[in-house]
Motif scaffolding. Structure first.
Motif, PDB file in Angstrom:
ATOM      1  N   VAL A  37      31.883  31.880  48.504  1.00  0.00           N
ATOM      2  CA  VAL A  37      32.275  33.111  48.736  1.00  0.00           C
ATOM      3  C   VAL A  37      33.503  33.480  48.282  1.00  0.00           C
ATOM      4  O   VAL A  37      34.384  32.693  48.811  1.00  0.00           O
ATOM      5  N   SER A  38      33.787  34.391  47.461  1.00  0.00           N
ATOM      6  CA  SER A  38      35.124  34.486  46.941  1.00  0.00           C
ATOM      7  C   SER A  38      36.199  35.178  47.790  1.00  0.00           C
ATOM      8  O   SER A  38      35.829  36.061  48.492  1.00  0.00           O
ATOM      9  N   MET A  39      37.164  34.438  48.199  1.00  0.00           N
ATOM     10  CA  MET A  39      38.249  34.482  49.205  1.00  0.00           C
ATOM     11  C   MET A  39      39.644  34.600  48.714  1.00  0.00           C
ATOM     12  O   MET A  39      39.962  33.764  47.935  1.00  0.00           O
ATOM     13  N   ILE A  40      40.498  35.464  49.203  1.00  0.00           N
ATOM     14  CA  ILE A  40      41.891  35.290  48.744  1.00  0.00           C
ATOM     15  C   ILE A  40      42.961  36.134  49.958  1.00  0.00           C
ATOM     16  O   ILE A  40      42.382  36.801  50.735  1.00  0.00           O
ATOM     17  N   LEU A  41      43.980  35.313  50.153  1.00  0.00           N
ATOM     18  CA  LEU A  41      45.004  35.608  50.961  1.00  0.00           C
ATOM     19  C   LEU A  41      46.291  36.002  50.338  1.00  0.00           C
ATOM     20  O   LEU A  41      46.906  35.028  49.595  1.00  0.00           O
ATOM     21  N   VAL A  42      46.789  37.114  50.470  1.00  0.00           N
ATOM     22  CA  VAL A  42      48.183  37.476  49.923  1.00  0.00           C
ATOM     23  C   VAL A  42      49.296  37.858  50.875  1.00  0.00           C
ATOM     24  O   VAL A  42      48.935  38.150  51.874  1.00  0.00           O
ATOM     25  N   ASP A  43      50.546  37.628  50.578  1.00  0.00           N
ATOM     26  CA  ASP A  43      51.604  38.160  51.653  1.00  0.00           C
ATOM     27  C   ASP A  43      51.918  39.546  51.476  1.00  0.00           C
ATOM     28  O   ASP A  43      51.226  40.324  50.908  1.00  0.00           O
ATOM     29  N   CYS A  56      38.386  31.430  42.092  1.00  0.00           N
ATOM     30  CA  CYS A  56      38.907  31.252  40.741  1.00  0.00           C
ATOM     31  C   CYS A  56      37.924  31.105  39.789  1.00  0.00           C
ATOM     32  O   CYS A  56      38.341  31.576  38.475  1.00  0.00           O
ATOM     33  N   LYS A  57      36.681  30.535  40.087  1.00  0.00           N
ATOM     34  CA  LYS A  57      35.608  30.650  39.179  1.00  0.00           C
ATOM     35  C   LYS A  57      35.141  32.082  38.643  1.00  0.00           C
ATOM     36  O   LYS A  57      35.042  32.231  37.539  1.00  0.00           O
ATOM     37  N   PHE A  58      35.137  33.031  39.674  1.00  0.00           N
ATOM     38  CA  PHE A  58      34.935  34.393  39.310  1.00  0.00           C
ATOM     39  C   PHE A  58      35.826  34.970  38.591  1.00  0.00           C
ATOM     40  O   PHE A  58      35.714  35.862  37.595  1.00  0.00           O
ATOM     41  N   LEU A  59      37.246  34.814  38.624  1.00  0.00           N
ATOM     42  CA  LEU A  59      38.229  35.526  37.875  1.00  0.00           C
ATOM     43  C   LEU A  59      38.514  34.690  36.591  1.00  0.00           C
ATOM     44  O   LEU A  59      39.508  35.160  35.819  1.00  0.00           O
ATOM     45  N   GLU A  60      38.141  33.608  36.566  1.00  0.00           N
ATOM     46  CA  GLU A  60      38.196  32.514  35.368  1.00  0.00           C
ATOM     47  C   GLU A  60      39.686  32.218  35.287  1.00  0.00           C
ATOM     48  O   GLU A  60      40.256  32.276  34.155  1.00  0.00           O
ATOM     49  N   VAL A  61      40.122  31.864  36.469  1.00  0.00           N
ATOM     50  CA  VAL A  61      41.611  31.252  36.526  1.00  0.00           C
ATOM     51  C   VAL A  61      41.760  30.020  37.070  1.00  0.00           C
ATOM     52  O   VAL A  61      40.559  29.677  38.083  1.00  0.00           O
ATOM     53  N   THR A  96      35.879  47.125  39.943  1.00  0.00           N
ATOM     54  CA  THR A  96      35.495  46.195  38.724  1.00  0.00           C
ATOM     55  C   THR A  96      36.888  45.598  38.140  1.00  0.00           C
ATOM     56  O   THR A  96      38.194  46.150  38.096  1.00  0.00           O
ATOM     57  N   PHE A  97      36.871  44.121  38.083  1.00  0.00           N
ATOM     58  CA  PHE A  97      37.826  43.250  37.756  1.00  0.00           C
ATOM     59  C   PHE A  97      38.082  43.511  36.287  1.00  0.00           C
ATOM     60  O   PHE A  97      37.464  43.996  35.477  1.00  0.00           O
ATOM     61  N   ALA A  98      39.407  42.922  35.945  1.00  0.00           N
ATOM     62  CA  ALA A  98      40.005  43.017  34.626  1.00  0.00           C
ATOM     63  C   ALA A  98      39.089  42.012  33.507  1.00  0.00           C
ATOM     64  O   ALA A  98      39.092  42.570  32.405  1.00  0.00           O
ATOM     65  N   ASN A  99      38.343  41.200  34.117  1.00  0.00           N
ATOM     66  CA  ASN A  99      37.210  40.276  33.121  1.00  0.00           C
ATOM     67  C   ASN A  99      36.135  41.072  32.778  1.00  0.00           C
ATOM     68  O   ASN A  99      34.959  40.509  32.463  1.00  0.00           O
ATOM     69  N   GLY A 100      35.936  42.333  33.634  1.00  0.00           N
ATOM     70  CA  GLY A 100      34.820  43.352  33.401  1.00  0.00           C
ATOM     71  C   GLY A 100      33.704  42.945  34.496  1.00  0.00           C
ATOM     72  O   GLY A 100      32.734  43.658  34.599  1.00  0.00           O
TER      73      GLY A 100
END
Length: 476
Positions: A37-43, A56-61, A96-100
């Protein structure tokens, strides 16, 4: 992988004890990287602290490209800056993400005790909108199926109605419903009294459906409709060969069918004395004895009885056993007649019009004020059942979806006319009856239900007192 950017992992300060260090980040990766499951943590400044492999795979980075950068550098469409500024979570948002790619996401600001933003946590709930759509469709189908099977189960079990089906907010009806709701929470025997057509059966259904037995059978028996010589076999069943004509294999009685649930004995006042003795045994011993059986059978059934007769009057006449009466008269609910809750006619009429429209396919959605006033001026000896019949007749005669006085039966409209012409007489009669009823009730209370003393105080014979008690549907 270890990230050593000391500028990115600042040391803890006195301002916050929750600041995340690099060791904690490493633990986050051990926990979140294996999760698909895609997860992210920001400050608080939306710099990326942690992003798992799936995201990362989902955003292709790569992680090296993402860690330490502001989230909008990786995804220019990100709403994290807005979430951090407003301090309001966005749950199950379509994004909708930048990669479409379009997905359903959560964005949650993490605050300290002073309501200051420390971090932001994000998760992609569904990264495939088609999958999300399919789940919604399946869920709707599942809900529809559950609803359908619940309805089927209720039909099988026999109890269809709940408290919502009992219409009326008058004081007397509200008191009856409130007592009924309290009764449903216990396992005690219930006796429902009231005139014919008041809705006693609705109360029985509602009590069962609100009880802990609601998922068990609800069996109905009309004691007045079954021939006396067949009632015993209907209630208790019989063994094979118990009597001439007994079917092979015997028969299961209604009490056995109701095992674990409730049995509704309607018109209990019409039960023959012979059967009353057997019913008393059921109440006392919690067991039944089928015809021809050698041993009794233990049962777990709640008895809900109903009658439109004055059982105490029947006891005095010798037509009803006194010990059975007191066994039944544990939790007694008196359903008020329609004439004692005239204020409910408006809501009752609206509800019945909807019910009858669905039944007849003749859609009538309104009734004139004049027609309602006529209905309110009638005494309704047949109670709600009579009102329903009157409305059904009017709907068949009505035009343009509205009931007018002309559509009501003449015996009601003439009564209304006569009442208007001679209002004083009608009111005097009602006042006398009401006062007589209240005086009888008071004297019965004063004498603690002693009929002989009450009759002497009133200066009437005991049989006359019984007639009046039956007329006013009084029981002690």
């Amino acid at each position: 992988m270890t990230y050593n950017n000391e500028d990115f992992f600042p040391k803890a300060t006195s301002e916050t004890e929750l600041l995340i260090d690099k060791n904690t980040i490493e633990w986050f990766y051990k926990i979140f990287d294996p999760i698909p499951v895609s997860m992210i943590l920001v400050d608080k400044d939306t710099n990326i602290l942690m992003i798992n492999n799936e995201f990362c795979k989902f955003l292709e980075v790569s992680k090296d490209e993402a860690i330490g950068k502001k989230v909008i550098e990786i995804n220019p469409n990100s709403r994290f800056p807005i979430v951090m500024r407003t301090k309001k979570a966005e749950i199950a948002w379509k994004h909708t993400f930048a990669n479409g790619h379009t997905a359903i996401v959560h964005r949650i600001p993490i605050l300290n005790n002073e309501n200051e933003v420390l971090y932001g946590f994000g998760m992609v709930l569904f990264d495939n909108m088609e999958e999300f759509h399919n789940i919604i469709v399946k869920n709707k189908l599942l809900q529809t199926e559950i609803k359908h099977y619940k309805q089927v189960l209720k039909k099988i079990q026999g109890a269809y109605y709940s408290w919502d089906n009992i219409i009326g907010n008058s004081e007397k009806m509200a008191q009856a419903k409130e007592f009924g709701k309290k009764t449903s929470k216990t396992g005690s025997t219930v006796l429902i009294t009231g005139e014919s057509g008041t809705g006693k059966e609705l109360f029985a259904h509602a009590i069962h459906n609100a009880s802990r037995r609601s998922h068990q059978p609800f069996v109905k028996v009309n004691c007045g409709a079954i021939p006396h010589d067949l009632l015993e076999s209907e209630l208790f069943g019989y063994e094979e060969g118990a009597f001439t004509g007994a079917k092979k294999g015997g028969k299961i009685g209604k009490f056995k069918f109701a095992e674990g649930g409730s049995i509704f004995l309607d018109e209990i006042g019409d039960m023959p004395i012979k059967m009353q003795v057997k019913l008393l045994r059921v109440l006392q011993e919690k067991e039944i004895e089928p015809i021809g059986a050698t041993n009794p059978i233990k049962i777990d059934v709640r008895i809900i009885a109903a009658t439109n007769k004055n059982l105490m009057y029947l006891v005095e006449k010798g037509d009803f056993r006194e010990d059975l009466y007191y066994r039944l008269n544990v939790m007694t609910i008196e359903v008020p007649p329609l004439r004692e809750r005239i204020e409910d006619i408006d809501t009752l009429t609206k509800s019945l019009l909807v019910k009858l429209s669905n039944k007849l396919g003749v859609y009538v959605d309104s009734i004139s004020k004049e027609a309602i006033d006529i209905l309110k001026g009638y005494s309704w000896p047949g109670n709600v059942r009579e009102l329903e019949n009157v409305l059904e007749r009017a709907m068949n005669l009505g035009e343009e979806g509205k009931i007018l006085p002309i559509h009501l039966p003449s015996y009601i409209t003439k009564k209304d006319f006569n009442a208007k012409r001679n209002t004083a007489c009608r009111q005097l009669s009602e006042i006398i009856e009401e006062m007589e009823r209240e005086i009888i009730i008071k004297y019965l209370k004063d004498t603690k239900g002693n009929k002989l003393k009450t009759a002497k105080l009133l200066g009437i014979s005991r049989s006359c007192l019984y007639d009046k008690m039956e007329r006013y549907n009084l029981s002690v």
